[in-house]
Design an enzyme around this catalytic site. Structure first.
Site, PDB file in Angstrom:
ATOM      1  N   HIS A 262       7.344   6.178  -1.236  1.00  0.00           N
ATOM      2  CA  HIS A 262       7.809   4.864  -0.844  1.00  0.00           C
ATOM      3  C   HIS A 262       8.968   4.917   0.149  1.00  0.00           C
ATOM      4  CE1 HIS A 262       7.733   0.714  -0.422  1.00  0.00           C
ATOM      5  NE2 HIS A 262       9.039   0.809  -0.376  1.00  0.00           N
TER       6      HIS A 262
ATOM      7  N   ASP B 235      25.807  16.659  23.422  1.00  0.00           N
ATOM      8  CA  ASP B 235      24.554  17.190  22.876  1.00  0.00           C
ATOM      9  C   ASP B 235      24.523  16.882  21.380  1.00  0.00           C
ATOM     10  OD1 ASP B 235      22.231  18.749  22.277  1.00  0.00           O
ATOM     11  OD2 ASP B 235      22.675  20.001  24.015  1.00  0.00           O
TER      12      ASP B 235
ATOM     13  N   ARG C 191     -11.089   0.867  -0.246  1.00  0.00           N
ATOM     14  CA  ARG C 191     -10.768   1.733   0.876  1.00  0.00           C
ATOM     15  C   ARG C 191     -11.347   3.129   0.663  1.00  0.00           C
ATOM     16  NH1 ARG C 191      -4.419   3.220  -0.176  1.00  0.00           N
ATOM     17  NH2 ARG C 191      -4.684   4.458   1.704  1.00  0.00           N
TER      18      ARG C 191
ATOM     19  N   GLU D 263       9.459   7.160   2.117  1.00  0.00           N
ATOM     20  CA  GLU D 263       8.824   7.663   3.335  1.00  0.00           C
ATOM     21  C   GLU D 263       8.295   6.518   4.207  1.00  0.00           C
ATOM     22  OE1 GLU D 263       8.451  10.442   4.920  1.00  0.00           O
ATOM     23  OE2 GLU D 263       6.877   9.833   6.321  1.00  0.00           O
TER      24      GLU D 263
ATOM     25  N   LYS E 108      16.402  -9.567   8.609  1.00  0.00           N
ATOM     26  CA  LYS E 108      16.259  -8.892   9.895  1.00  0.00           C
ATOM     27  C   LYS E 108      15.418  -9.719  10.854  1.00  0.00           C
ATOM     28  CE  LYS E 108      16.779  -4.662  10.274  1.00  0.00           C
ATOM     29  NZ  LYS E 108      17.954  -3.838  10.039  1.00  0.00           N
TER      30      LYS E 108
ATOM     31  N   TYR F   9       9.505   3.696   4.529  1.00  0.00           N
ATOM     32  CA  TYR F   9      10.656   3.096   5.208  1.00  0.00           C
ATOM     33  C   TYR F   9      11.242   4.030   6.251  1.00  0.00           C
ATOM     34  CZ  TYR F   9      10.068  -0.954   2.572  1.00  0.00           C
ATOM     35  OH  TYR F   9       9.503  -2.084   2.104  1.00  0.00           O
TER      36      TYR F   9
ATOM     37  N   SER G  13      16.087  -3.749  17.793  1.00  0.00           N
ATOM     38  CA  SER G  13      17.399  -4.394  17.862  1.00  0.00           C
ATOM     39  C   SER G  13      18.169  -4.023  19.122  1.00  0.00           C
ATOM     40  CB  SER G  13      18.246  -4.028  16.637  1.00  0.00           C
ATOM     41  OG  SER G  13      17.561  -4.371  15.462  1.00  0.00           O
TER      42      SER G  13
ATOM     43  N   TRP H  66      -4.371  11.020   2.089  1.00  0.00           N
ATOM     44  CA  TRP H  66      -3.025  11.462   2.471  1.00  0.00           C
ATOM     45  C   TRP H  66      -2.099  11.428   1.266  1.00  0.00           C
ATOM     46  CZ3 TRP H  66       2.031   9.414   2.971  1.00  0.00           C
ATOM     47  CH2 TRP H  66       2.167   8.099   2.579  1.00  0.00           C
TER      48      TRP H  66
ATOM     49  N   SER I 283      11.355  21.160   8.609  1.00  0.00           N
ATOM     50  CA  SER I 283      11.678  20.647   9.933  1.00  0.00           C
ATOM     51  C   SER I 283      12.377  19.289   9.825  1.00  0.00           C
ATOM     52  CB  SER I 283      10.394  20.525  10.752  1.00  0.00           C
ATOM     53  OG  SER I 283      10.566  19.624  11.802  1.00  0.00           O
ATOM     54  N   SER I 284      11.846  18.411   8.978  1.00  0.00           N
ATOM     55  CA  SER I 284      12.442  17.078   8.861  1.00  0.00           C
ATOM     56  C   SER I 284      13.865  17.150   8.335  1.00  0.00           C
ATOM     57  CB  SER I 284      11.638  16.212   7.892  1.00  0.00           C
ATOM     58  OG  SER I 284      10.390  15.954   8.416  1.00  0.00           O
TER      59      SER I 284
ATOM     60  N   THR J 251      14.457  -7.796   4.458  1.00  0.00           N
ATOM     61  CA  THR J 251      13.487  -7.741   5.559  1.00  0.00           C
ATOM     62  C   THR J 251      13.471  -9.073   6.292  1.00  0.00           C
ATOM     63  OG1 THR J 251      12.188  -6.302   4.138  1.00  0.00           O
ATOM     64  CG2 THR J 251      11.139  -7.069   6.151  1.00  0.00           C
TER      65      THR J 251
ATOM     66  N   HIS K 153      -6.415  12.247   9.243  1.00  0.00           N
ATOM     67  CA  HIS K 153      -5.904  11.147  10.060  1.00  0.00           C
ATOM     68  C   HIS K 153      -4.562  10.663   9.514  1.00  0.00           C
ATOM     69  CE1 HIS K 153      -5.454   7.244  11.958  1.00  0.00           C
ATOM     70  NE2 HIS K 153      -5.447   6.680  10.756  1.00  0.00           N
TER      71      HIS K 153
ATOM     72  N   HIS L  19       5.170   0.281  -7.360  1.00  0.00           N
ATOM     73  CA  HIS L  19       4.237  -0.750  -6.895  1.00  0.00           C
ATOM     74  C   HIS L  19       2.997  -0.144  -6.239  1.00  0.00           C
ATOM     75  CE1 HIS L  19       6.604  -1.098  -2.869  1.00  0.00           C
ATOM     76  NE2 HIS L  19       5.543  -0.386  -2.667  1.00  0.00           N
ATOM     77  N   HIS L  20       3.004   1.156  -6.004  1.00  0.00           N
ATOM     78  CA  HIS L  20       1.773   1.800  -5.542  1.00  0.00           C
ATOM     79  C   HIS L  20       0.890   2.188  -6.725  1.00  0.00           C
ATOM     80  CE1 HIS L  20       3.183   2.214  -1.373  1.00  0.00           C
ATOM     81  NE2 HIS L  20       4.368   2.348  -1.925  1.00  0.00           N
TER      82      HIS L  20
HETATM   83  C1  HEM Z   1       8.430  -6.768   2.806  1.00  0.00           C
HETATM   84  C2  HEM Z   1       8.225  -5.506   2.831  1.00  0.00           C
HETATM   85  C3  HEM Z   1       7.100  -4.794   2.097  1.00  0.00           C
HETATM   86  C4  HEM Z   1       6.570  -5.024   0.867  1.00  0.00           C
HETATM   87  C5  HEM Z   1       6.996  -6.088  -0.119  1.00  0.00           C
HETATM   88  C6  HEM Z   1       5.534  -4.043   0.664  1.00  0.00           C
HETATM   89  C7  HEM Z   1       4.754  -3.930  -0.467  1.00  0.00           C
HETATM   90  C8  HEM Z   1       3.751  -3.011  -0.650  1.00  0.00           C
HETATM   91  C9  HEM Z   1       2.985  -2.833  -1.839  1.00  0.00           C
HETATM   92  C10 HEM Z   1       3.167  -3.642  -3.118  1.00  0.00           C
HETATM   93  C11 HEM Z   1       2.085  -1.839  -1.630  1.00  0.00           C
HETATM   94  C12 HEM Z   1       1.086  -1.283  -2.629  1.00  0.00           C
HETATM   95  C13 HEM Z   1      -0.213  -1.965  -2.490  1.00  0.00           C
HETATM   96  C14 HEM Z   1      -1.308  -1.342  -3.281  1.00  0.00           C
HETATM   97  O1  HEM Z   1      -1.598  -0.142  -3.079  1.00  0.00           O
HETATM   98  O2  HEM Z   1      -1.903  -2.066  -4.072  1.00  0.00           O
HETATM   99  C15 HEM Z   1       2.268  -1.375  -0.307  1.00  0.00           C
HETATM  100  C16 HEM Z   1       1.529  -0.371   0.275  1.00  0.00           C
HETATM  101  C17 HEM Z   1       1.889   0.259   1.422  1.00  0.00           C
HETATM  102  N1  HEM Z   1       2.906  -0.122   2.261  1.00  0.00           N
HETATM  103 FE1  HEM Z   1       4.112  -1.739   2.050  1.00  0.00          FE
HETATM  104  N2  HEM Z   1       5.448  -3.255   1.749  1.00  0.00           N
HETATM  105  C18 HEM Z   1       6.392  -3.684   2.644  1.00  0.00           C
HETATM  106  C19 HEM Z   1       6.661  -3.124   3.875  1.00  0.00           C
HETATM  107  C20 HEM Z   1       6.127  -1.929   4.301  1.00  0.00           C
HETATM  108  C21 HEM Z   1       6.598  -1.184   5.418  1.00  0.00           C
HETATM  109  C22 HEM Z   1       7.779  -1.573   6.283  1.00  0.00           C
HETATM  110  C23 HEM Z   1       5.810  -0.091   5.522  1.00  0.00           C
HETATM  111  C24 HEM Z   1       5.841   1.058   6.512  1.00  0.00           C
HETATM  112  C25 HEM Z   1       6.228   1.006   7.715  1.00  0.00           C
HETATM  113  C26 HEM Z   1       4.837  -0.152   4.479  1.00  0.00           C
HETATM  114  C27 HEM Z   1       3.858   0.791   4.301  1.00  0.00           C
HETATM  115  C28 HEM Z   1       2.969   0.796   3.258  1.00  0.00           C
HETATM  116  C29 HEM Z   1       1.957   1.800   3.076  1.00  0.00           C
HETATM  117  C30 HEM Z   1       1.712   3.022   3.976  1.00  0.00           C
HETATM  118  C31 HEM Z   1       1.253   1.450   1.933  1.00  0.00           C
HETATM  119  C32 HEM Z   1       0.019   2.109   1.363  1.00  0.00           C
HETATM  120  C33 HEM Z   1       0.169   3.437   0.836  1.00  0.00           C
HETATM  121  C34 HEM Z   1      -1.169   3.963   0.373  1.00  0.00           C
HETATM  122  O3  HEM Z   1      -1.639   3.559  -0.693  1.00  0.00           O
HETATM  123  O4  HEM Z   1      -1.756   4.788   1.093  1.00  0.00           O
HETATM  124  N3  HEM Z   1       5.052  -1.289   3.749  1.00  0.00           N
HETATM  125  N4  HEM Z   1       3.301  -2.098   0.278  1.00  0.00           N
END
Ligand code: HEM
Ligand code: CU
Lengths: 369, 524
Positions: free
Chosen positions: B252, B104, B449, B254, B330, B256, B267, B140, B168-169, B327, B75, B301-302
């Protein structure tokens, strides 16, 4: 009509927050650190709510009053350097205000010195091992919820999936240091009430500590995806007053001696089969399955298998020492000599594997030396 | 020579299957990407529904834990690499040439390759479901050694599929950069680029920077599995944490990559339906660029719980918190664009407004997650699941839908059915919130999770979330129906389509001619 999305969002927010406060929020826990963490969580949460109210408020205002159907005419401004700089700087200041207490708490959490008790915690697929360093106490802790409850064939108990056979026991009011590592894949030892979550990584030793203030039973779970039974790897911590803790330690040591003595006596096939089945269900069934057929491609079967029917020495070796690089772990330390002998005997005589072999506990005890 | 140029200049699409197999036209390729993405969205969605169905009640009802892990893994991978990213690339293919006044993409033949690699990559990835030992089952994020030493044999196919997606990307990104930098119409300076183009330009650089890192990490896995190296194997002197550093250095940025183009779409849409110019164009560009730069220094931070030194933990905490500043800028700019506007609420605008609110909620939980000592409690719980679904579903996915509705009349020359669009919006909006809002609570209350079964105190909110997921899932069929009927017939659209629309793409006829601009338009 157009107002409704925001209305619903707001409603969800309000009702959500109220609930979070009353019943399903972070636990306040039983250590000074866990309460500090809780307070930090709440402070940041309320700051977010406040910012949200302002931002969504302005947005809602615009949606209501600056809509074309109400005759609103679009104004022409689209830039204001002063405003843009202000709303860059103000959040910056708010962030600094958040960072200060967060830093203080983090520094405290990292103070691993002066522990009064050291416990090594090792993650296995899918159980925990607790070794009280310098105490000669060493045991495994695994899920106690019966499979029938998981498979919905019997009523679920109150602590469904959050109960273990041997809980970790720690003294109240003492600084306990946890040394975390893993035997196979990465696990993560998490007890919310202690505000401790640290990964248990093979080849590494991580540190964490807690001073538990309130005696009681606290429950947690493995928090890192560690394979098939990741969801079935609970942690139970019993916090006992010092005297009770010491009594418990003595009891455990005595029980260990009794187990060692049991290995010396001679066991019948029937006795071994009975104990063996219990051990099998606890430790082996998850992979090799109840019918001994395993899961093709993932876990080999034991029914009619060359190992279970062939040379007993090879069979004993794989159970005691595992098979490196696979999910088959070394069970040498996990079970007593009797239990190991019993389960090997069981595997050689169950599901139509009729070798008739009896593996003597004394033989295993000698190998374990 | 001259005559042949003139002759080829006005040819239309080839007919039959060949049109799609060999096409080098940016519109056809954009269409292919978008349909592919939608197919993957439904496939990944079915997997999500299987997960939610199993989690509807405590106990194991429908699927076994091994399969549950395969479903969560597939998924995530399908949604990230198969649905969200290709959808953005599809929108880029369709819109960027039109927005910058080009006929094009800069490298049309490579464009064809960029797309056609994807169906093969995903066919390979999906085929692992049928293999002995099953599909990838390690999440994932595929942390080693679970994904190396303890992985099913199909991991090798997974690695090749990831390589193909990466190729591809990167090709897609190169094409986008070349188009934007080289094919702009006379007078279109960088600071006149539409924001969607700007955000994609920045995203394309992010892609080129990090896809090789992903390729690196899967190659290291391949070496560990088949060639006896020990990058990630502690027993051989390797380091399992190294995997996480490399993965998140890709991972990370990614996340974004999956949101910056969404910022661009929103926008474009908000000013159109507020009938006002975007507030703070320049600061939007700078904010996007700062987010992209910051995204390279926050990967840890992950990994707050892997046991880092205190100094590292603090550095990454501060850096992560900083992301909230651009952020925030914006979000404030979008709200200021609406303020004192003259707003109407067509379907694209509804999705865009929901994007702003719900993405902001996801930003708030992100800020909470940034606070390292508290993150120890949140990490790897449903709170994180709630966070990233708020930024990815009502964030990225809603923005994509907003864009699809917004540009659909331009693509096919007809309006979609507005009532049906609104029904789709409301079902999606309600469904998304019912699904993901309760996840905050079960996360805080302590549900990890990626577990197939849970303790009794999490039961109620899980049941609610599962109901929401089915509402959200099935409402996408309304979208499908609406798009198909719009392509077939519908009220004819004028060139401008929307009263408040602005920009070059609205100066060509609807449907847009096969070669967008045969004469470069002059930008004042
Ligand atoms: C103000 C902006 C953001 C902050 C401060 C932030 C912060 C964080 C932090 C600290 C984590 C880690 C949490 C943990 O695993 O304990 C996290 C996880 C995640 N964030 Fe954000 N984030 C922000 C915006 C975004 C955006 C814009 C996206 C994507 C469109 C995003 C997607 C994710 C994803 C996919 C994870 C989890 C990844 C995983 O463990 O599978 N975040 N974020
Ligand atoms: Cu685990």
């Amino acid at each position: 009509m157009q107002r409704t999305p925001l209305g619903i969002a707001a409603l969800l927010l309000i009702s959500g927050h109220a609930r979070a406060d009353w019943e399903v929020n972070l636990t306040r826990g039983i250590t000074e650190i866990s309460r500090e963490v809780y307070d930090l969580h709440m402070i940041i949460f309320w700051i977010c709510v406040a910012i949200g109210v302002v931002v969504f408020g302005v947005m809602l205002w615009s949606v209501i009053y600056h809509r074309k159907s109400r005759g609103a005419k679009a104004h022409n401004f689209h830039e204001n350097v002063l405003v843009e700089i202000t709303w860059t700087l103000i959040p910056f200041v708010i962030l600094i205000a958040m960072a200060v207490p967060a830093t203080a708490t983090l520094i405290k959490m990292y103070d691993n010195t002066e522990a009064e008790l050291d416990i090594q915690v090792t993650g296995y697929q899918w159980k925990w091992r607790y070794q009280y360093l310098g105490q000669d106490v060493d045991f495994f802790s695994s899920l106690a919820t019966p499979r029938e409850q998981i498979n919905n064939t019997s009523e679920k108990g109150e602590h469904y999936l959050l109960e273990v056979d041997n809980p970790l026991v720690i003294p109240a009011g003492k600084k306990v240091r946890f040394l975390l590592t893993a035997n196979d894949v990465i696990h993560s030892w998490w007890v919310p009430d202690l505000a401790v979550k640290k990964d248990a990584i093979p080849g590494f030793i991580n540190e964490a500590w807690a001073i538990a203030d309130v005696p009681g039973v606290y429950r947690g779970q493995c928090a890192e995806l560690c394979g098939k039974d990741h969801g079935f790897m609970p942690i139970v911590v019993e916090v006992k007053p010092q005297a009770e803790f010491e009594a418990w330690l003595a009891e455990v040591k005595q029980a260990d001696q009794a187990k060692a003595a049991a290995a010396e006596k001679s066991w019948s096939l029937a006795e071994l089969m009975e104990t063996g089945e219990e051990v099998y269900n606890k430790a082996c069934l998850a992979c090799h399955q109840a019918n001994g057929e395993g899961i093709p491609g993932a876990f080999p079967g034991l029914k009619n298998s060359p190992v279970a029917l062939g040379d007993p020495a090879a069979h004993i070796d794989i159970v005691l020492n595992g098979k490196p690089g696979t999910a088959m772990q070394a069970f040498r330390d996990q079970f007593s000599a009797v239990e190991l002998a019993a389960v090997i005997t069981y595997e050689r005589n169950a599901w139509g594997n009729k070798t008739g072999d009896i593996i003597a506990p004394a033989q295993i005890a000698a190998l374990k030396q | 020579m001259n005559t042949s140029v003139a002759a080829t200049h006005h040819h239309g699409p080839a007919s039959g299957i060949g049109r799609w197999l060999f096409t080098t036209n940016h519109k056809d390729i954009g269409t292919l990407y978008l349909w592919f993405s939608f197919a993957m969205f439904l496939t990944g969605g079915c997997m999500a529904l299987m997960i939610r169905a199993e989690l509807f009640q405590p106990g194991l009802q429908l699927i076994q834990p091994e399969f549950f892990n395969q479903m969560t893994t597939m998924h995530g991978l399908i949604m990230v690499f198969g649905a969200v990213m290709p959808a953005f690339v599809g929108l880029a293919n369709w819109m960027i040439p039109m927005m910058v006044g080009a006929p094009d993409m800069a490298l049309p033949r490579m464009n064809n390759w960029s797309f056609w690699i994807l169906p093969f990559a995903f066919a390979m990835m999906l085929s692992t479901l049928l293999m002995e030992g099953g599909a990838p089952n390690f999440g994932w994020t595929f942390y080693a050694p679970l994904s190396t030493t303890y992985a099913p044999p199909s991991v090798t196919y997974f690695i090749f599929a990831v390589h193909m997606m990466g190729i591809s990307s990167i090709m897609g990104a190169i094409n986008i950069i070349a188009t934007i930098l080289n094919l702009r119409a006379p007078g279109m300076t960088m600071m006149k680029l539409p924001l969607f183009v700007w955000t994609w330009l920045i995203t394309a650089f992010l892609l080129i920077a990090v896809m090789p890192v992903l390729a690196g990490v899967v190659t290291m896995m391949l070496m560990d599995i088949h060639f006896g190296t020990s990058f990630f194997n502690a027993a051989g002197g390797g380091d399992p944490v190294l995997f996480q550093h490399v993965f998140w250095f890709f991972g990370h940025p990614e996340v974004y990559i999956m949101i910056l183009p969404a910022f661009g779409i929103v926008s474009e849409i908000i000013p159109t339906f507020a009938r006002k110019k975007l507030f703070g164009y320049a600061s939007m560009v700078y904010a996007t660029a700062s987010i992209a730069l910051l995204s390279f220094i926050v990967w840890v931070h992950h990994m707050f719980t892997v046991g880092l030194p205190l100094a590292g933990e603090l550095f990454f905490m501060f850096a992560t918190m900083l992301i909230a500043v651009p952020t925030g800028v914006k979000v404030f700019n979008w709200v200021a664009t609406m303020f004192r506007g003259s707003m109407t609420f067509e379907t694209p605008m509804l999705f865009a407004l929901a994007f702003v609110v719900l993405f902001t909620i996801g930003g708030f939980s992100g800020l909470m997650l940034a606070i390292a000592p508290v993150d120890f409690q949140y990490h790897d719980t449903y709170f994180v699941v709630a966070h990233f679904h708020y930024v990815l579903v009502p964030g990225a996915v809603f923005a994509i839908m907003a864009g699809a509705y917004y540009w659909l009349p331009k693509w096919c020359g007809n309006y979609y059915n507005e009532t049906m669009g609104k029904v789709h919006f409301w079902c999606s909006f309600i469904g998304v919130n019912i699904t993901f809002f309760p996840m905050h609570f079960i996360g805080l209350a302590g549900m990890p999770r990626r577990i197939p079964d849970y303790a009794l105190q999490f039961a109620d909110f899980n049941a609610v979330a599962s109901v929401g997921a089915f509402i959200f899932g099935f409402s996408q069929l309304i979208f499908l129906y609406n798009v198909i009927s719009c392509i077939r017939k519908g009220k004819p659209a004028s060139a401008r389509v929307w009263e408040g629309s602005h920009g070059l793409e609205w100066t060509v006829a609807s449907p847009a001619p096969y070669h967008s601009f045969s004469e470069p338009p002059q930008v004042k």
